[in-house]
Enzyme design. Structure first.
Site, PDB file in Angstrom:
ATOM      1  N   HIS A   1      -1.628   1.329  -4.500  1.00 18.39           N
ATOM      2  CA  HIS A   1      -1.856   2.626  -4.106  1.00 18.39           C
ATOM      3  C   HIS A   1      -1.165   3.621  -4.907  1.00 18.39           C
ATOM      4  O   HIS A   1      -0.985   4.990  -4.667  1.00 18.39           O
ATOM      5  CB  HIS A   1      -1.661   2.955  -2.624  1.00 18.39           C
ATOM      6  CG  HIS A   1      -2.921   2.505  -1.848  1.00 18.39           C
ATOM      7  ND1 HIS A   1      -2.949   2.360  -0.367  1.00 18.39           N
ATOM      8  CD2 HIS A   1      -4.195   1.833  -2.239  1.00 18.39           C
ATOM      9  CE1 HIS A   1      -3.872   1.745  -0.139  1.00 18.39           C
ATOM     10  NE2 HIS A   1      -4.540   1.350  -0.911  1.00 18.39           N
TER      11      HIS A   1
ATOM     12  N   GLN B   1       0.875  -1.212  -0.022  1.00 24.18           N
ATOM     13  CA  GLN B   1      -0.037   0.049  -0.096  1.00 24.18           C
ATOM     14  C   GLN B   1       0.880   1.243   0.161  1.00 24.18           C
ATOM     15  O   GLN B   1       0.472   2.335  -0.069  1.00 24.18           O
ATOM     16  CB  GLN B   1      -0.888   0.014   0.998  1.00 24.18           C
ATOM     17  CG  GLN B   1      -1.788  -1.138   1.438  1.00 24.18           C
ATOM     18  CD  GLN B   1      -2.431  -1.032   2.717  1.00 24.18           C
ATOM     19  OE1 GLN B   1      -3.469  -0.608   3.057  1.00 24.18           O
ATOM     20  NE2 GLN B   1      -1.879  -1.833   3.618  1.00 24.18           N
TER      21      GLN B   1
ATOM     22  N   ASP C   1       6.257   4.785  -1.504  1.00 25.86           N
ATOM     23  CA  ASP C   1       7.714   4.934  -1.492  1.00 25.86           C
ATOM     24  C   ASP C   1       8.447   3.788  -2.391  1.00 25.86           C
ATOM     25  O   ASP C   1       7.442   2.920  -2.890  1.00 25.86           O
ATOM     26  CB  ASP C   1       8.144   5.088  -0.177  1.00 25.86           C
ATOM     27  CG  ASP C   1       7.933   3.618   0.772  1.00 25.86           C
ATOM     28  OD1 ASP C   1       8.305   2.573   0.052  1.00 25.86           O
ATOM     29  OD2 ASP C   1       7.664   3.547   2.047  1.00 25.86           O
TER      30      ASP C   1
ATOM     31  N   ALA D   1       9.070  -4.047  12.730  1.00 22.90           N
ATOM     32  CA  ALA D   1       9.263  -4.803  11.373  1.00 22.90           C
ATOM     33  C   ALA D   1      10.880  -5.297  11.093  1.00 22.90           C
ATOM     34  O   ALA D   1      11.081  -6.400  10.666  1.00 22.90           O
ATOM     35  CB  ALA D   1       8.808  -3.961  10.161  1.00 22.90           C
TER      36      ALA D   1
END
Ligand code: OAD
Ligand code: ZN
Length: 225
Positions: A105, A87, A90, A212
């Site tokens: 997106h 999504q 970048d 993450a």
């Protein structure tokens, strides 16, 4: 093993890009969520262009992190058996070495000419109304899918989810559709790697909580042995 991985803003957080819902601040006095709409663009195109110009420029100041790199390693091992859906707008997955990134997106580094309907790689600004390299009209907007617009390439994603053995959601709050529904569409097992459980967390078989950069490399190591 066929895997679909969905990433959200959380995977880029430790690279220094603020997430949408954790930002907790205003941008030039506006809620960032309210800038990401066709209505905002119609009302005040300059404001929306400045918002995305700033975010495009910010990419030059950040680097991919260990989580992006781990997913690139996973692609090296799985090839076409991995679909990486993001999504994020970048380019950190690409810079980490992922070659097939599915940007539902859109991307900050692309501009869409609403005059001639062509898309162009874009690294500069748009608020200054530059001409379209194709038709010359000053009709370039960010090639970003705003609220109310249709995400890109959903047929490919739906197909992969129906055939997958495992669906993994990383760093997304799970409140924006259709991505929030992927966990329901996935044929296989489901797994969430996130700082905090997403809105759809109860639908996941297991939710591992943490940053993450720790969770994603550990999961990839585990999978690849
Ligand atoms: P959000 O900002 O809604 O959610 C970010 C998620 O990342 C949250 O669940 C956080 O807990 C998690 N998170 C934050 N830091 C993390 C870290 N270091 N490690 C792991 N997880 C972390 O972002 P998205 O879910 O991506 O759409 O937002 C979805 C869409 O809403 C965006 O693509 C954007 C926005 O409106 C458009 O612009 C069309
Ligand atoms: Zn054009």
């Amino acid at each position: 093993m066929r895997i679909v991985v969905l990433t959200g803003a959380g995977i880029s957080a430790e690279s220094g890009l603020t997430t949408f819902r954790d930002a907790g601040g205003l941008w030039e006095g506006h809620d960032p969520m309210q800038v990401a709409t066709p209505e905002a663009y119609a009302d005040d195109p300059g404001l929306v262009q400045r918002f995305y110009d700033a975010r495009r420029a910010a990419l030059a100041r950040v680097e991919p992190n260990a989580a992006h790199h781990a997913l690139a390693r996973l692609e090296d091992a799985l090839g076409d058996d991995l679909l990486l859906v993001t999504q994020n707008v970048d380019d950190l997955h690409e810079r980490a070495g992922s070659r097939r990134v599915h940007h539902i997106h859109g991307r900050l580094q692309a501009a869409w000419c609403t005059g001639c309907d062509e898309r162009h790689e874009w690294h500069g600004t748009l608020a200054d109304e530059p001409p379209c390299p194709g038709c010359g009209a000053s009709d370039l907007r960010p090639d970003i899918v705003w609220f109310g617009e249709v995400p890109y390439g959903m047929d490919v994603v739906e197909d992969a989810l129906e055939r997958c053995d495992l669906f993994v959601s990383i760093g997304t709050s799970g409140v924006v559709y259709p991505a929030a529904a992927f966990v329901h569409w996935a044929a296989g097992e489901t797994l969430e790697l996130n700082l905090e459980p997403s809105a759809g967390a109860s639908d996941f078989d297991a939710s591992r909580q943490g940053p993450a950069t720790r969770l994603v490399p550990a999961w990839v190591d585990e999978l690849l042995g």
